[in-house]
Design a protein around this motif. Structure first.
Motif, short mmCIF file in Angstrom:
data_model
loop_
_atom_site.label_atom_id
_atom_site.label_comp_id
_atom_site.label_asym_id
_atom_site.label_seq_id
_atom_site.Cartn_x
_atom_site.Cartn_y
_atom_site.Cartn_z
N ARG A 106 0.83 -1.21 0.00
CA ARG A 106 0.00 0.00 0.00
C ARG A 106 0.86 1.26 0.00
N ILE A 107 1.90 1.32 0.82
CA ILE A 107 2.72 2.55 0.85
C ILE A 107 3.52 2.71 -0.43
N ILE A 108 3.95 1.59 -1.03
CA ILE A 108 4.68 1.68 -2.31
C ILE A 108 3.74 2.16 -3.40
N ASP A 109 2.55 1.59 -3.46
CA ASP A 109 1.57 2.02 -4.47
C ASP A 109 1.21 3.49 -4.31
N LYS A 110 1.02 3.92 -3.08
CA LYS A 110 0.67 5.32 -2.82
C LYS A 110 1.80 6.23 -3.29
N ALA A 111 3.04 5.88 -2.98
CA ALA A 111 4.18 6.71 -3.38
C ALA A 111 4.37 6.70 -4.90
N SER A 112 3.94 5.62 -5.54
CA SER A 112 4.07 5.50 -7.00
C SER A 112 2.92 6.17 -7.74
N GLY A 113 1.94 6.67 -6.98
CA GLY A 113 0.78 7.31 -7.59
C GLY A 113 -0.28 6.34 -8.05
N LYS A 114 -0.21 5.09 -7.60
CA LYS A 114 -1.18 4.06 -8.01
C LYS A 114 -2.41 4.03 -7.12
N ALA A 115 -2.30 4.63 -5.95
CA ALA A 115 -3.45 4.59 -5.02
C ALA A 115 -3.86 5.98 -4.61
#
Length: 101
Positions: free
Chosen positions: A92-101
């Motif tokens: 979740r934190i990786i996706d959020k930082a990648s702009g996916k979430a």
């Protein structure tokens, strides 16, 4: 030998991954009572963590987060739940930082 191994590839680069790893360590210390130590390196960082029944190492590079966790005897019963939470929270934190979430 680790009881829980988790690896998550990313495209964030080392600086952003370093920020996320520090955030993860701070959050984990608060939520789970982990004692975390962060060591920065030129091309990778490491975070060691421990609490009663759990020890581990997170290696952070510009392209991946790799987590190795050793569970004490009493914590082994919670292994499936721990694996699930690690995958969910770190993903979740990786996706959020990648702009996916």
């Amino acid at each position: 030998m680790s009881d829980v191994k988790f690896s998550q590839a990313h495209t964030l680069g080392l600086e952003k991954a370093r920020e996320l790893a520090k955030q993860w360590a701070e959050d984990s210390a608060k939520k789970m009572g982990l004692d975390c130590k962060h060591t920065e390196g030129a091309d990778k960082d490491t975070i060691t963590f421990e609490r009663m029944g759990v020890t581990g190492l997170m290696t952070v590079t510009g392209t991946s987060f790799d987590l190795d966790v050793k569970l004490g005897m009493m914590m082994k019963a919670f292994k499936p739940m721990i694996e699930s939470e690690i995958a969910k929270n770190l993903g979740r934190i990786i996706d959020k930082a990648s702009g996916k979430a």
